[in-house]
Design a protein around this motif. Structure first.
Motif, PDB file in Angstrom:
ATOM      1  N   THR A   9       8.524  14.773  67.082  1.00 45.34           N
ATOM      2  CA  THR A   9       7.527  15.692  67.622  1.00 45.34           C
ATOM      3  C   THR A   9       8.103  16.430  68.819  1.00 45.34           C
ATOM      4  O   THR A   9       8.895  15.886  69.587  1.00 45.34           O
ATOM      5  CB  THR A   9       6.245  14.947  68.036  1.00 45.34           C
ATOM      6  N   ALA A  10       7.690  17.683  68.977  1.00 44.15           N
ATOM      7  CA  ALA A  10       8.182  18.513  70.077  1.00 44.15           C
ATOM      8  C   ALA A  10       7.174  19.607  70.374  1.00 44.15           C
ATOM      9  O   ALA A  10       6.295  19.912  69.554  1.00 44.15           O
ATOM     10  CB  ALA A  10       9.542  19.120  69.722  1.00 44.15           C
ATOM     11  N   ASN A  11       7.318  20.206  71.532  1.00 43.61           N
ATOM     12  CA  ASN A  11       6.418  21.277  71.952  1.00 43.61           C
ATOM     13  C   ASN A  11       6.540  22.496  71.041  1.00 43.61           C
ATOM     14  O   ASN A  11       5.567  23.183  70.754  1.00 43.61           O
ATOM     15  CB  ASN A  11       6.736  21.672  73.391  1.00 43.61           C
ATOM     16  N   ARG A  12       7.794  22.733  70.559  1.00 43.12           N
ATOM     17  CA  ARG A  12       8.039  23.951  69.775  1.00 43.12           C
ATOM     18  C   ARG A  12       9.136  23.677  68.765  1.00 43.12           C
ATOM     19  O   ARG A  12      10.063  22.908  69.011  1.00 43.12           O
ATOM     20  CB  ARG A  12       8.444  25.095  70.712  1.00 43.12           C
ATOM     21  N   LEU A  13       9.054  24.355  67.619  1.00 44.79           N
ATOM     22  CA  LEU A  13      10.067  24.244  66.574  1.00 44.79           C
ATOM     23  C   LEU A  13      10.571  25.634  66.221  1.00 44.79           C
ATOM     24  O   LEU A  13       9.789  26.541  65.947  1.00 44.79           O
ATOM     25  CB  LEU A  13       9.477  23.579  65.320  1.00 44.79           C
ATOM     26  N   LEU A  14      11.893  25.780  66.227  1.00 47.23           N
ATOM     27  CA  LEU A  14      12.547  26.995  65.751  1.00 47.23           C
ATOM     28  C   LEU A  14      13.315  26.623  64.480  1.00 47.23           C
ATOM     29  O   LEU A  14      14.191  25.758  64.514  1.00 47.23           O
ATOM     30  CB  LEU A  14      13.508  27.552  66.806  1.00 47.23           C
ATOM     31  N   SER A  15      13.019  27.306  63.388  1.00 47.94           N
ATOM     32  CA  SER A  15      13.591  26.894  62.102  1.00 47.94           C
ATOM     33  C   SER A  15      15.033  27.342  61.909  1.00 47.94           C
ATOM     34  O   SER A  15      15.751  26.788  61.082  1.00 47.94           O
ATOM     35  CB  SER A  15      12.738  27.445  60.953  1.00 47.94           C
ATOM     36  N   GLY A  16      15.463  28.386  62.656  1.00 46.63           N
ATOM     37  CA  GLY A  16      16.796  28.937  62.457  1.00 46.63           C
ATOM     38  C   GLY A  16      16.838  30.037  61.415  1.00 46.63           C
ATOM     39  O   GLY A  16      17.881  30.667  61.210  1.00 46.63           O
ATOM     40  N   LEU A 336      27.220  36.408  72.256  1.00 49.20           N
ATOM     41  CA  LEU A 336      26.660  37.267  71.214  1.00 49.20           C
ATOM     42  C   LEU A 336      25.447  38.033  71.729  1.00 49.20           C
ATOM     43  O   LEU A 336      25.240  39.203  71.383  1.00 49.20           O
ATOM     44  CB  LEU A 336      26.288  36.438  69.985  1.00 49.20           C
ATOM     45  N   VAL A 337      24.637  37.379  72.568  1.00 47.99           N
ATOM     46  CA  VAL A 337      23.487  38.066  73.167  1.00 47.99           C
ATOM     47  C   VAL A 337      23.973  39.152  74.129  1.00 47.99           C
ATOM     48  O   VAL A 337      23.466  40.278  74.149  1.00 47.99           O
ATOM     49  CB  VAL A 337      22.553  37.065  73.870  1.00 47.99           C
ATOM     50  N   GLU A 338      24.983  38.821  74.935  1.00 46.81           N
ATOM     51  CA  GLU A 338      25.553  39.823  75.841  1.00 46.81           C
ATOM     52  C   GLU A 338      26.114  41.010  75.057  1.00 46.81           C
ATOM     53  O   GLU A 338      26.095  42.150  75.531  1.00 46.81           O
ATOM     54  CB  GLU A 338      26.662  39.203  76.691  1.00 46.81           C
ATOM     55  N   ALA A 339      26.593  40.743  73.846  1.00 44.88           N
ATOM     56  CA  ALA A 339      27.176  41.801  73.025  1.00 44.88           C
ATOM     57  C   ALA A 339      26.134  42.640  72.297  1.00 44.88           C
ATOM     58  O   ALA A 339      26.482  43.654  71.680  1.00 44.88           O
ATOM     59  CB  ALA A 339      28.139  41.197  72.008  1.00 44.88           C
ATOM     60  N   GLY A 340      24.874  42.232  72.341  1.00 42.23           N
ATOM     61  CA  GLY A 340      23.830  43.072  71.774  1.00 42.23           C
ATOM     62  C   GLY A 340      22.909  42.423  70.761  1.00 42.23           C
ATOM     63  O   GLY A 340      21.932  43.040  70.330  1.00 42.23           O
ATOM     64  N   LEU A 341      23.175  41.181  70.361  1.00 36.40           N
ATOM     65  CA  LEU A 341      22.247  40.513  69.444  1.00 36.40           C
ATOM     66  C   LEU A 341      21.026  40.018  70.214  1.00 36.40           C
ATOM     67  O   LEU A 341      21.102  39.716  71.404  1.00 36.40           O
ATOM     68  CB  LEU A 341      22.921  39.328  68.756  1.00 36.40           C
ATOM     69  N   SER A 342      19.905  39.895  69.527  1.00 33.76           N
ATOM     70  CA  SER A 342      18.734  39.287  70.134  1.00 33.76           C
ATOM     71  C   SER A 342      18.929  37.776  70.170  1.00 33.76           C
ATOM     72  O   SER A 342      19.748  37.231  69.419  1.00 33.76           O
ATOM     73  CB  SER A 342      17.481  39.616  69.320  1.00 33.76           C
ATOM     74  N   PRO A 343      18.194  37.056  71.035  1.00 33.63           N
ATOM     75  CA  PRO A 343      18.304  35.592  71.013  1.00 33.63           C
ATOM     76  C   PRO A 343      18.017  34.989  69.645  1.00 33.63           C
ATOM     77  O   PRO A 343      18.667  34.022  69.248  1.00 33.63           O
ATOM     78  CB  PRO A 343      17.264  35.158  72.058  1.00 33.63           C
ATOM     79  N   THR A 344      17.062  35.551  68.913  1.00 29.38           N
ATOM     80  CA  THR A 344      16.766  35.046  67.568  1.00 29.38           C
ATOM     81  C   THR A 344      17.963  35.229  66.652  1.00 29.38           C
ATOM     82  O   THR A 344      18.322  34.323  65.881  1.00 29.38           O
ATOM     83  CB  THR A 344      15.536  35.765  66.979  1.00 29.38           C
ATOM     84  N   GLU A 345      18.611  36.394  66.726  1.00 35.66           N
ATOM     85  CA  GLU A 345      19.794  36.655  65.896  1.00 35.66           C
ATOM     86  C   GLU A 345      20.944  35.736  66.283  1.00 35.66           C
ATOM     87  O   GLU A 345      21.678  35.238  65.419  1.00 35.66           O
ATOM     88  CB  GLU A 345      20.215  38.121  66.040  1.00 35.66           C
ATOM     89  N   ALA A 346      21.106  35.499  67.590  1.00 36.26           N
ATOM     90  CA  ALA A 346      22.176  34.616  68.043  1.00 36.26           C
ATOM     91  C   ALA A 346      21.931  33.183  67.591  1.00 36.26           C
ATOM     92  O   ALA A 346      22.869  32.468  67.218  1.00 36.26           O
ATOM     93  CB  ALA A 346      22.301  34.684  69.567  1.00 36.26           C
ATOM     94  N   LEU A 347      20.662  32.760  67.614  1.00 33.00           N
ATOM     95  CA  LEU A 347      20.325  31.413  67.153  1.00 33.00           C
ATOM     96  C   LEU A 347      20.614  31.273  65.657  1.00 33.00           C
ATOM     97  O   LEU A 347      21.167  30.257  65.211  1.00 33.00           O
ATOM     98  CB  LEU A 347      18.853  31.118  67.436  1.00 33.00           C
ATOM     99  N   THR A 348      20.278  32.294  64.886  1.00 30.42           N
ATOM    100  CA  THR A 348      20.593  32.272  63.459  1.00 30.42           C
ATOM    101  C   THR A 348      22.105  32.251  63.242  1.00 30.42           C
ATOM    102  O   THR A 348      22.613  31.568  62.345  1.00 30.42           O
ATOM    103  CB  THR A 348      19.969  33.484  62.749  1.00 30.42           C
TER     104      THR A 348
END
Length: 416
Positions: A9-16, A336-348
């Protein structure tokens, strides 16, 4: 062995996968695989489950570094690194693999080390801790190409070098590819261009003819094995893509035509920004200046690749020299985020795309039912600060807890 039934269990889940976060989340794990994932309001926790309560943490898939090495030498001298016995490197690699797993990397691609197959086998047998691995064994390299240690006799390289299988001409590169597959390679790696220490230019040069590249790719693909190409300049990238490779490693000097080809052929791009940042921040010298130039070029191309829909996977290229030991590999997502990806894209990029680069996205890389329970957690949602991935404090691999924070574990008293 993994517990029979677990509930994390956790406060939040990111599926990737890029889907929206799930609040007040639970992931059920049965025999090492994910059996359910979502909101606790919708998923009852079985009464016999062991609960791992991660509190306010964010839960996400295990991280994947899609481009590493496990032959870190104890010295910076290229000559001494070349003649250090490979078993000494392999012993050192055991510690490197354990550090990588502790940092939250549950899978990785080794990108060329003859003995890496033994490291992989020991991890799979449960004899040592480490991430799931894929390896090409030796890199297939043209004579005099990178990283052929040309300062040593050819006979020494053929007999003792820990990275290179030198091969020239169609028949010889076919033989080299078959040797790697016979020895347990999971994929093939071609050196289609020079490297940072190359004596010739990087932008406009390439290694191997198109026919040689096609011959290697055919050897892999006819057996269902993927092929990766180290390619830095645009001519090398174009040749590799036209030959049919599955991933482009580095690609720092790609141009618009090369990017368009990569998009057309759906080739995965692994920019390896981490190693260039490390070199650029390292001891002063020609390589430092060159590394900064390569880093700047690579950063500029990441967002252009993303705009074209090219799949980008995170890979640091760490583990080849003492300057880049494993542990802080998640810095690649920050870059990757510094290079222009969004955090979601970098996480993927550092999860699902890495699994796709390995050809194993059906097994892991995202939090989805049926996949292996490779999970990590951080105290801060990476969407608000991608650097949170550098502070993972919970790691699970295949349902087995590798690292546990101050979390509560208990038996469920009732169903939710």
């Amino acid at each position: 062995m993994a517990d029979q039934l677990q509930a994390i269990t956790a406060n939040r889940l990111l599926s990737g996968t890029g889907d929206s976060p799930v609040e007040n989340a639970v992931v059920l794990v049965s025999d090492g695989r994910i059996s359910a994932a979502g909101s606790r309001a919708n998923i009852p926790i079985p009464a016999n489950a062991q609960i791992i309560d991660l509190g306010k943490r964010t839960l996400l898939p295990g991280l994947i570094d899609a481009h590493v090495h496990f032959y870190t030498a104890g010295v910076d001298s290229m000559i001494l690194r070349s003649i250090e016995p490979s078993p000494r490197k392999l012993i050192r690699a055991v510690g490197e693999a354990a550090r990588l797993l502790q940092a939250g990397f549950t899978a990785t691609r080794d990108m060329g080390y003859g003995d890496a197959v033994y490291l992989k086998q020991a991890i799979e047998a449960g004899e040592i801790p480490g991430p799931r691995m894929a390896t090409p064994r030796y890199m297939i390299v043209q004579t005099g190409g990178s990283p052929d240690p040309h300062w040593l006799p050819r006979e020494f390289v053929d007999q003792f070098d820990y990275r290179c299988r030198l091969a020239d001409g169609i028949a010889e590169v076919q033989q080299a590819a078959r040797e790697q597959l016979r020895g347990g390679a999971d994929f093939l790696k071609i050196m289609a261009s020079g490297g940072l220490g190359e004596r010739h230019g990087l932008k406009d040069t390439y290694h191997y003819t198109l026919d040689e590249l096609k011959a290697i790719v055919e050897e892999g693909h006819k057996l269902g094995v993927r092929v990766a190409a180290h390619a830095i300049g645009a001519p090398a990238v174009k040749n590799a893509v036209l030959a049919g490779v599955d991933t482009i490693e580095h690609g720092s000097y790609v141009d618009d035509e090369a990017l368009d080809l990569m998009a057309e052929h759906d080739v995965i791009f692994i920019p390896t920004l981490g190693i260039m940042q490390a070199f650029a921040a390292g001891p002063a010298g020609i390589s430092r200046d060159r590394a900064q130039e390569v880093l700047d070029e690579g950063m500029a191309r990441v967002s252009q690749a993303g705009d074209r829909g090219i799949r980008i996977a995170a890979g640091t290229d760490f583990g080849g020299v003492p300057l880049t030991k494993h542990g802080n590999n998640a810095i690649e997502a920050e870059l990757l985020v510094e290079a222009g990806l969004s955090p979601t894209e970098a996480l993927t990029a550092i999860t699902l795309r890495g699994a796709q680069a390995m050809g194993r996205e059906a097994e892991f890389g995202s939090v989805e039912v049926g996949k292996l329970a490779d999970l990590v957690a951080t105290g801060v949602d990476p969407h608000s600060d991608i650097r949170a991935l550098q502070a993972v404090d919970f790691v699970m691999k295949g349902g087995q807890v590798v690292r546990l924070p101050a979390a509560r574990t208990k038996k469920a008293e009732l169903s939710a």
